[in-house]
Design a protein around this motif. Structure first.
Motif, short mmCIF file in Angstrom:
data_model
loop_
_atom_site.label_atom_id
_atom_site.label_comp_id
_atom_site.label_asym_id
_atom_site.label_seq_id
_atom_site.Cartn_x
_atom_site.Cartn_y
_atom_site.Cartn_z
N LEU A 167 32.94 66.48 52.80
CA LEU A 167 33.64 65.88 53.83
C LEU A 167 32.66 65.83 55.04
O LEU A 167 32.72 64.60 55.74
N ALA A 168 31.74 66.47 55.12
CA ALA A 168 30.63 66.54 56.37
C ALA A 168 29.91 65.24 55.93
O ALA A 168 29.69 64.66 56.80
N TYR A 169 29.38 64.94 54.80
CA TYR A 169 28.85 63.74 54.39
C TYR A 169 29.32 62.35 54.76
O TYR A 169 28.82 61.66 55.03
N ALA B 126 24.13 52.43 43.24
CA ALA B 126 25.50 51.90 43.40
C ALA B 126 26.29 52.36 42.07
O ALA B 126 27.55 52.80 42.20
N LEU B 127 25.59 52.50 40.95
CA LEU B 127 26.32 52.88 39.89
C LEU B 127 26.66 54.38 40.05
O LEU B 127 27.77 54.68 39.70
N PHE B 128 25.67 55.25 40.29
CA PHE B 128 25.86 56.52 40.30
C PHE B 128 26.75 57.10 41.41
O PHE B 128 27.32 58.26 41.26
N HIS B 129 27.02 56.35 42.46
CA HIS B 129 27.87 56.77 43.65
C HIS B 129 29.21 56.40 43.53
O HIS B 129 30.12 56.72 44.09
N LYS B 130 29.42 55.63 42.20
CA LYS B 130 30.93 55.55 41.95
C LYS B 130 31.73 56.57 41.57
O LYS B 130 32.73 56.80 41.32
N TYR B 131 30.77 57.58 40.93
CA TYR B 131 31.26 58.98 40.60
C TYR B 131 31.01 59.94 41.23
O TYR B 131 30.03 60.19 42.01
N ILE B 132 32.01 60.86 41.49
CA ILE B 132 31.74 62.27 42.37
C ILE B 132 32.50 63.27 41.42
O ILE B 132 33.67 63.23 41.13
N SER B 133 31.97 64.52 41.62
CA SER B 133 32.48 65.82 41.20
C SER B 133 32.67 66.76 42.23
O SER B 133 31.42 67.17 42.78
N LEU B 134 33.96 67.25 42.29
CA LEU B 134 34.20 68.46 43.32
C LEU B 134 34.67 69.70 42.71
O LEU B 134 35.77 69.58 42.42
N ARG B 135 34.03 70.41 42.37
CA ARG B 135 34.24 71.78 41.66
C ARG B 135 34.75 72.78 42.29
O ARG B 135 35.45 73.87 41.72
N ASN B 136 34.90 72.93 43.76
CA ASN B 136 35.34 73.91 44.53
C ASN B 136 35.42 73.39 45.97
O ASN B 136 34.96 72.52 46.28
N ASP B 137 35.95 74.56 46.69
CA ASP B 137 36.04 74.01 48.25
C ASP B 137 34.80 74.15 48.98
O ASP B 137 34.73 73.14 50.15
N TRP B 138 33.78 74.86 48.54
CA TRP B 138 32.40 74.30 49.26
C TRP B 138 31.87 73.28 49.12
O TRP B 138 31.40 72.64 50.14
N LYS C 158 31.56 54.88 54.60
CA LYS C 158 31.71 53.83 53.70
C LYS C 158 31.45 54.33 52.18
O LYS C 158 31.72 53.70 51.43
N ALA C 159 31.02 55.51 52.17
CA ALA C 159 30.56 56.02 50.67
C ALA C 159 31.63 56.18 49.84
O ALA C 159 31.99 56.27 48.63
N ALA C 160 32.77 56.58 50.50
CA ALA C 160 34.18 56.90 50.02
C ALA C 160 34.74 55.63 49.43
O ALA C 160 35.41 55.78 48.36
N HIS C 161 34.32 54.32 49.99
CA HIS C 161 35.05 53.22 49.44
C HIS C 161 34.57 52.90 47.98
O HIS C 161 35.30 52.13 47.42
N PHE D 23 39.59 58.04 49.30
CA PHE D 23 39.06 57.24 48.11
C PHE D 23 39.94 56.13 47.74
O PHE D 23 40.71 56.03 47.05
N ILE D 24 39.96 54.85 48.45
CA ILE D 24 40.72 53.83 48.37
C ILE D 24 40.68 53.04 47.29
O ILE D 24 41.64 52.17 47.00
N SER D 25 39.58 53.10 46.65
CA SER D 25 39.29 52.29 45.27
C SER D 25 39.45 53.21 44.05
O SER D 25 38.90 52.74 43.18
N LEU D 26 40.08 54.29 44.12
CA LEU D 26 39.79 55.39 42.96
C LEU D 26 40.61 54.80 41.92
O LEU D 26 41.56 54.28 41.94
N GLU D 27 40.04 54.83 40.76
CA GLU D 27 40.72 54.29 39.59
C GLU D 27 40.96 55.53 38.59
O GLU D 27 41.87 55.27 37.75
N LYS D 28 40.22 56.34 38.37
CA LYS D 28 40.10 57.33 37.42
C LYS D 28 40.10 59.05 38.02
O LYS D 28 39.03 59.02 38.64
N VAL D 29 40.82 59.62 37.68
CA VAL D 29 41.05 61.29 38.02
C VAL D 29 40.90 61.90 36.84
O VAL D 29 41.77 61.93 35.99
#
Length: 394
Positions: A74-76, A56-68, A82-85, A119-125
């Motif tokens: 997006l496929a995931y 739960a803690l680790f999935h609060k963060y995501i890093s997207l470094r390129n279009d790949w 619900k993972a995006a929420h 990411f409807i709950s996004l707080e930091k970018v």
């Protein structure tokens, strides 16, 4: 995750949670504007217990470094919507291009905006440059729109971010808050060819300016450009040879306006500040707890600003060098060294951390370096002697 018979499972649950938080915090550190990866997820595959306790803690963060990575994520999300929420913090690489045709705009070149919209709950970018795997397009016409490529104005709601941080190369153009609301921003970091205009930031508490190469801040006055906020921390670093250099008038306007109650002040690579202005600034900040100054002297160091530090100071970091075309001001620096010893090291005050970097011959005089180390040990002060600027988090 065991060593000599000791396993993480032997630790109390509360301690294990602190370990997971420390692992994630260490992973999120940015080095030379390089975006972190998603390798923190690997620890979840160590064992079932770690997965159930830390996912739960680790999935609060995501890093997207390129279009790949964007396409794979997006496929995931198609299989796990619900993972995006639960995502609260996203590091993203922004291509910044909006494709065009003869009939008008088509949309962003990257599909990053589709992920961010989920990411409807996004707080930091935190926003970085794309380093590889640029979006593939068939259109040859495009325009640059930094925020429009992430949050198109006509494509859904924009998040009410609390933290917005730019880690951009010196000549990447950015116009913050064209589409992102500013009303809830508590932490703001600006960099790159950033063009900033006056706007309401009532919740702003932490402001960092590093390597801003536009001339926007040369003309800015903090008391008029940030009129409705009260900062707890202010960090400035020139960061690039063409970067914005903070001058006396900027520091004075900061203290007259949003920085009148600062608890943390960091000024790195400052060569345009006078010692008189620095001292005046420190006198007006009786609640200052953290002061870091990397000063490049040119022709003056008349005022001993160490005397202006207040009793609430807990962290002092000071580095004094001279410009390549100037002569070192040994006598003035010697006075500052003596004051640090008498007023900071020898007094029973709440100073917990002292980092200093002076010319080597000053530290060698009369065994000053060894004497300071002995005093720090006796006073339980964390003392570092030598360059520290590169280690300062900005």
């Amino acid at each position: 995750m065991s060593t000599k018979g000791l396993s993480i499972r032997d630790l109390p649950y509360d301690v294990r949670i602190l370990v997971y938080e420390a692992i994630l915090a260490n992973h999120l550190c940015v080095n030379q504007n390089r975006q972190p990866s998603n390798n923190h997820i690997r620890i979840l595959h160590t064992c079932r217990q770690i997965f159930y306790e830390a996912h739960a803690l680790f999935h609060k963060y995501i890093s997207l470094r390129n279009d790949w990575e964007v396409d794979h994520y997006l496929a995931y999300l198609d299989s796990e919507p619900k993972a995006a929420h639960i995502v609260r913090w996203a590091d993203v690489a922004n291509d910044g291009r909006i494709l065009e045709s003869t009939l008008g705009q088509i949309g962003p070149a990257s599909r990053l905006y589709l992920v961010l919209a989920k990411f409807i709950s996004l707080e930091k970018v935190r926003v970085f440059n794309v380093r590889h795997h640029y979006p593939h397009t068939t259109s040859r016409r495009y325009q640059l729109n930094f925020e429009g490529a992430m949050f198109p104005a006509a494509k859904g709601l924009r998040p009410l971010l609390q933290a917005y941080e730019l880690y951009l190369d010196p000549f990447t153009r950015a116009n913050p808050f064209q589409t992102i609301p500013s009303s809830h921003i508590r932490s703001l970091r600006l960099s790159g060819d950033c063009h900033f205009k006056k706007l309401p930031l009532p919740a702003l508490r932490h402001l960092t300016i590093r390597g801003v190469t536009s001339n926007t801040f040369d003309q800015i006055r903090f008391n008029t450009s940030f009129p409705n906020c009260q900062l707890d921390s202010f960090i400035h670093a020139q960061g690039h040879r063409l970067g914005f250099e903070i001058r006396n008038i900027h520091l004075e306007s900061l203290l007259e306006g949003p920085g009148s109650s600062l608890r943390k002040l960091v000024l790195l690579g400052s060569s345009r500040l006078s010692s008189t202005t620095i001292a005046s600034c420190l006198r007006s900040l009786p609640t200052l707890e953290y002061f870091a100054l990397s000063l490049v002297t040119v022709n003056e160091l008349r005022e001993n600003f160490i005397l202006a530090l207040g009793p609430s100071l807990q962290v002092l970091k000071l580095q004094i060098t001279h410009a390549w075309y100037a002569v070192p001001l040994f006598e003035e620096e010697r006075i500052i060294c003596d004051t640090i010893e008498e007023r900071i090291l020898l007094r029973h005050l709440p100073h917990k951390v002292v980092h200093v970097s002076f010319h080597s011959q000053l530290m060698a005089e009369h065994g000053r370096q060894d004497r300071w180390r002995n005093i720090a040990t006796a006073q339980h002060i964390s003392l570092k002697i030598g360059p520290w600027e590169d280690e300062e988090e900005t």
